[in-house]
Every structure is written in C-alpha cells, then in structure tokens.
Design a protein around this motif. Structure first.
Motif, mmCIF file in Angstrom:
data_model
loop_
_atom_site.group_PDB
_atom_site.id
_atom_site.type_symbol
_atom_site.label_atom_id
_atom_site.label_comp_id
_atom_site.label_asym_id
_atom_site.label_seq_id
_atom_site.Cartn_x
_atom_site.Cartn_y
_atom_site.Cartn_z
ATOM 1 N N TRP A 1 2.712 5.060 -6.170
ATOM 2 C CA TRP A 1 3.464 4.003 -5.485
ATOM 3 C C TRP A 1 2.548 2.874 -5.010
ATOM 4 O O TRP A 1 2.979 1.734 -4.875
ATOM 5 N N SER A 2 1.297 3.199 -4.730
ATOM 6 C CA SER A 2 0.369 2.217 -4.168
ATOM 7 C C SER A 2 -0.401 1.452 -5.238
ATOM 8 O O SER A 2 -1.296 0.673 -4.914
ATOM 9 N N TYR B 1 2.337 -4.380 -4.350
ATOM 10 C CA TYR B 1 2.580 -4.261 -2.915
ATOM 11 C C TYR B 1 2.098 -2.893 -2.431
ATOM 12 O O TYR B 1 2.905 -2.007 -2.120
ATOM 13 N N ARG C 1 3.452 -1.372 0.918
ATOM 14 C CA ARG C 1 4.887 -1.145 1.101
ATOM 15 C C ARG C 1 5.213 0.318 1.398
ATOM 16 O O ARG C 1 5.962 0.605 2.351
ATOM 17 N N ILE D 1 7.013 1.564 4.927
ATOM 18 C CA ILE D 1 8.317 2.235 4.878
ATOM 19 C C ILE D 1 8.248 3.617 5.512
ATOM 20 O O ILE D 1 9.173 4.055 6.215
ATOM 21 N N ILE E 1 4.934 -4.864 10.424
ATOM 22 C CA ILE E 1 5.670 -5.315 9.237
ATOM 23 C C ILE E 1 5.268 -6.725 8.812
ATOM 24 O O ILE E 1 4.908 -6.941 7.649
ATOM 25 N N ARG F 1 2.828 -7.548 5.318
ATOM 26 C CA ARG F 1 3.315 -8.433 4.250
ATOM 27 C C ARG F 1 2.300 -9.506 3.918
ATOM 28 O O ARG F 1 2.051 -9.829 2.747
ATOM 29 N N GLN G 1 -1.092 -7.880 2.117
ATOM 30 C CA GLN G 1 -1.024 -7.424 0.735
ATOM 31 C C GLN G 1 -0.782 -8.571 -0.250
ATOM 32 O O GLN G 1 -0.930 -8.386 -1.458
#
Length: 581
Positions: free
Chosen positions: A394-395, A399, A402, A406, A562, A566, A569
């Motif tokens: 996922w990484s 992003y 993210r 999450i 958050i 953003r 990244q």
C-alpha cells in the motif's frame, strides 16, 4: 570516492525524469533519452547508485534548488559503478501515472531480506523482555510508579540519534562499515542476557529492592540493541535494491515482531505453570530462555564474522568525521518540512499512549491471566506478518502516507474499546465468548498498528537521502519511536497520581479507613490485607488519563496530522536532500 564530479541543471518539471547534461566521458556510458541525446534516463532522485550507504558530509555534493531549477551533481563513477548506474536507470521504468513499475523480487533481494529479518529478530528479543514480559512479571510486586521507573529502560531505543553519528562514521574497513558495529553489539547482547540468566533468581524474587538495578541492566540491553539497529538500518539501504527498499520496513516488522512476541507472548505462555500443565508441555523459566537466546546471538554473530562478506565501500576523510555527521543532522533538522514531520511524530501516538502503556496491565489487575493474554497475542502474530506485507504494498504508490493516516481512526477507536473493556471487565473466570471477543479486538487493533508502523517506515526509506541514509533514517525513526516512548512514564505516573483508593477494615470492632496511594497497586493491596483491610478504589486514574489521551489524539489528527501528511507526501524527493558543505 572519485574526485571528479559532473554538474547538470535539471529543467524537467517532473523531478523523477530530470535531464542531466553530460560531458564527453559520461556520454560514452550513459543511454540517450528520447528528445535529448545528452540525457540520462533518470536523475539522482530515483537512481540507486552503489555505494548508496550512509555517508557523512561530502563537500562537493550540493543540491540547491532555486527559482524552480535544481542543480544536481552526478559522480563520475568507475567503470563497474557506471555500468551499475546505467542498469539501475534502465530498470526504473515509469508508467503514464509516474509510478515505478513493480518487478518480481530478485533472489539477491530475497537473501538480503532473510538476513535483515534475522538481525531485526535479535533486536526484538531484548525489546520483548524489557517492554513486554518483564513488566508483567513485575506487576504483582511493583506499583505503577515503580513500573514507570522500569519503563525508562525503553528510552535508549528512542534516543539512538544521539550516538548514531559515531556508528555511521567510525568503522574498520577490513570488517565492513556495518559489521564493525553489528558483530560486537550482538556479542554484548548475548553476554548481558547470559548475565541476567545467572542472576535472575536474586533480581526477580524481590524486585522492589532491585528496581534500579533491573532498570539499569535492561536499559543497557536496550541501548546495545538500539546501537545494533542503527547499523542494520544503514545496511538495509545497500542490501536491498532501490525498487524494493519499501520491503526493508517489512523485514523490520517481521523480525522485530517475531523477536518481540517470542519474548512476550510465547515466553509468558510457557512460563505459566497453569498453561504448561494444561497442555502437557515443559515449563520454561526466564533463566533458561535467556541462556537460549544468548547462544543464538553468539551463533549468528559467528556466522556474520566468518561467512557473510560485506561489500567494500570507498571512504574519505569526510566520511570519518563525526562532527560532519552531527552537522548533517543539524542541516536535516533545519528543513521546514522535516520540522513539520518531527512535530507530527512527537505527538502522533499520544492518542493511544494510555492504551499501549496501561490497558493490558489493568486487565491483568482485574483478573485476566497472563497466559490467556499471551495466547491472544500469539493468535494475532500471523496477522501482524500479513499486515506488514500488505502495508508495504500500500505504501509503494504516490501517496505513501495515506495508509498511515487512515489507520489512525481504527487505532483510536480500538483504544477507546480497550478502555471500555477494562471498565466492564467481567469477574473471572471469563467466558469463552468474551475471550474470543478479546482475540478479535487484539487482531484488528494490532493490524492497524502494523499498517502504521510499516507505512511510516516505508515513507522514511523513500525520502532518506541515500548519501547519508543511515543518519537520515535514524533521525526520522528516532522521532517516531520517541513519540511512542516519552508519554509512557507520564502515563504510568498519572495512573497512580489521579487514583484515589482507601484501605477499609475493622479493628477491635471499630471500622477504620486509611487513604493511601499504594492501595492502587498489588503490593499496596497486599499490605492492606495484612492489617485485615480491603482496598476500595474510589477513582481510577487510568480512565482520566485514557480519556485525556483520546481527546487529544482526535483533535491533533484532524487539525494537524491530516493536513500536514497531505503536504509532505506531495513534496518531490529533491526537497528532502540537504545542502552539505
């Protein structure tokens, strides 16, 4: 290092496809890119050139970027190194969205991953003892304030940045930059565990009298493990190929978790007389367990010394300068986005700090057996490994933060559920249904924690400057670990400070009531029983501390984490580089 360097000005708006001008020597070795007959197919932002080991200040390596243009310096490498650089550039293919094309893991990377898992495993064993099983063994004899003193033993792992420049700069070339530290540190770890095994009876029979000695011994053990971790983190950047660097965090997750759970989950279960008698397996003492792992440390160290060869790395006087590395750290800390990242790390884990530090201890206090808790965590172990693999994938996109962001929401939610579990914990023995609920809660809670750990580690690996990788990685990981360590002392102290308990009983027909802070601990309750009384808790500080942490965690996540994540990244890799003088 080669003395000649070649400068090129980047003009492409995409930092991953910058065009670099080349002189006559490099033209013969570098492939021409479409549209520019004098361009290399990738810039230093994405090109992995060996050796990309953690190196201290390099006077000629500057990466200023002014007025939208970025100056890059490319080494004029030896013939073999240029061939490696060209091959690395050809392997980094981009699709239309700018993502790096995912390729199968090579056999060389697989062998490197196995080695990294073993080295991280050796770190996880003492950490599992210091942070996991030993506090549970001491819980029956110490108050929360005394446990807070023992919790100081985990701090060196979060402060390793202070001596990482020495590890990065001082080494024996005949042994290797990383092996020069890994080998002696593992020998010391094995020796310390052997010493504890020979003195465990004296220390654990009356821990209240030896709490400071226990703290000193385990602090030393964690300190040596942290030093080994600095060297292993740096070695990971050269053992793995550039496109598989995100799996370094997976290796760390697998190795650390395996060692941690072996010392926490497996040991607590096998150390329980009830558990071993129920399943008909031999009882494992702390002394025997420590002796076993001391032998393992010696064997792995012997293999590293005689059978594993570390690739030689060219070194200069700048590489050997300890002050040069400290200057590099200061240069990194002066970057504005690094400062934002540090603030985020320092307070990010405060929201679930009370859950991590005290919830399990509270459940044991309310009658939950240590072996049942260990069994629940043991069942969770394979899910942790699987979660680490998923998080690494996922990484790998555009992003990387993210998944980390999450996962905050479920982790905070499970921390709240843990607090409610402690509040409504049933009178033992607990039912099978409630035990299954605890297992499911443990699995999902630890899964979200694993996603965060691997996700942020993968982000650190991605943004770390390869020229100073060990220093950069240690800096970022230090603040991550510190964010989870520094609140622990305050949490445990706060549980005692905000608790109100009274020892009530009858003496000569007269009811007596004595308020004492020690009445909230097991040893305090025992003293109350000795005088014919019973401890009655009027206010449990755990709930106040937990509520304050959760409230802060939600607010900090929404207002700072958050929006900051953003922005971070979306920054190009070039802005994470430092100007070295």
């Amino acid at each position: 290092m080669p003395k000649n360097r070649q400068k090129a000005k980047s003009k492409s708006p995409n930092p991953s496809t910058r065009n670099n001008k080349s002189n006559s020597r490099s033209q013969q070795d570098m492939k021409e890119a479409p549209g520019d007959s004098m361009a290399v197919s990738s810039s230093l932002n994405t090109l992995h050139v060996n050796p990309s080991t953690p190196i201290t200040s390099r006077p000629q390596s500057r990466m200023p970027y002014e007025n939208g243009e970025e100056d890059l310096e490319l080494n004029l490498l030896h013939e073999d190194e240029r061939r490696e650089a060209r091959r690395g550039a050809e392997e980094l293919n981009f699709d239309s969205t700018g993502d790096v094309e995912k390729r199968p893991i090579s056999s060389k990377d697989k062998r490197a991953m196995v080695l990294l898992c073993v080295l991280y495993l050796i770190q996880g064993v003492p950490l599992g003892l210091a942070l996991g099983s030993v506090p549970f063994l001491l819980k029956d004899h110490l108050s929360y304030s005394q446990l807070a003193t023992f919790a100081l033993s985990s701090y060196p792992y979060s402060l390793k940045l202070l001596w990482s420049p020495i590890v990065d700069s001082v080494f024996l070339p005949s042994i290797g930059r990383r092996k020069s530290w890994i080998i002696p540190m593992q020998l010391v770890v094995g020796t310390l565990m052997l010493y504890i095994s020979l003195n465990v009876q004296r220390l654990m029979d009356n821990p209240g009298s030896y709490v400071y000695e226990l703290t000193f011994i385990f602090t030393s053990l964690v300190f040596i493990s942290a030093t080994q971790d600095i060297a292993v983190d740096g070695w990971a950047l050269t053992l793995l190929s550039h496109e598989n660097l995100s799996y370094a965090s997976t290796c760390q997750t697998i190795g650390l978790n395996t060692g941690y759970f072996a010392s926490f989950t497996v040991f607590l279960a096998l150390n329980s007389v009830e558990f071993t008698e129920k399943w008909g397996i031999p009882h494992l003492t702390l002394s025997a367990y420590l002796k076993f792992w001391s032998i393992v440390c010696y064997l792995v160290t012997f293999w590293l010394l005689f059978f594993k060869k570390e690739d030689k790395e060219p070194a200069t006087e700048a590489d050997m300068s300890i002050m040069g590395v400290y200057k590099t750290i200061w240069s990194i800390c002066k970057l504005k986005h690094i400062q934002s990242l540090v603030i985020m790390h320092i307070f990010a884990k405060l929201g679930f700090a009370a859950n991590d530090a005290a919830s399990s201890l509270k459940m044991v206090e309310k009658g939950f057996k240590r072996e049942d808790l260990a069994l629940a965590v043991l069942i969770d172990f394979p899910f942790q490994i699987f979660g680490g693999y998923l998080a690494a994938n996922w990484s790998r996109g555009n992003y990387p933060l993210r998944p980390w962001v999450i996962a905050f929401w479920p982790r905070l939610g499970f921390a709240l559920i843990s607090t409610l579990i402690v509040y409504w914990f049933p009178t033992p023995p607990i039912s099978q249904g409630f035990f299954m609920f605890l297992i499911v809660h443990t699995v999902f809670s630890s899964f979200s924690s694993t996603v965060q750990f691997v996700g942020i580690s993968a982000f650190h690996t991605r943004v770390s400057d390869p020229l100073i990788g060990g220093t950069y990685m240690t800096l970022l990981n230090t603040f991550t670990n510190l964010g989870g360590t520094w609140p622990k002392w305050f949490i445990l102290k706060g549980v005692d400070a905000f608790s109100v308990a009274t020892c009530k009983g009858n003496k000569a027909g007269t009811e007596i009531s004595v308020q004492a802070s020690e009445c909230v601990s097991d040893i305090g309750k025992s003293m109350c029983r000795d005088i014919g009384g019973e401890c009655v808790t009027e206010t449990d500080g755990y709930y106040l501390v937990s509520a304050a942490c959760l409230a802060f965690g939600v607010a900090f996540l929404i207002l700072y984490i958050i929006p900051t994540a953003r922005k971070l990244q979306e920054l190009p890799a070039s802005v994470w580089r430092v100007r070295l003088s």
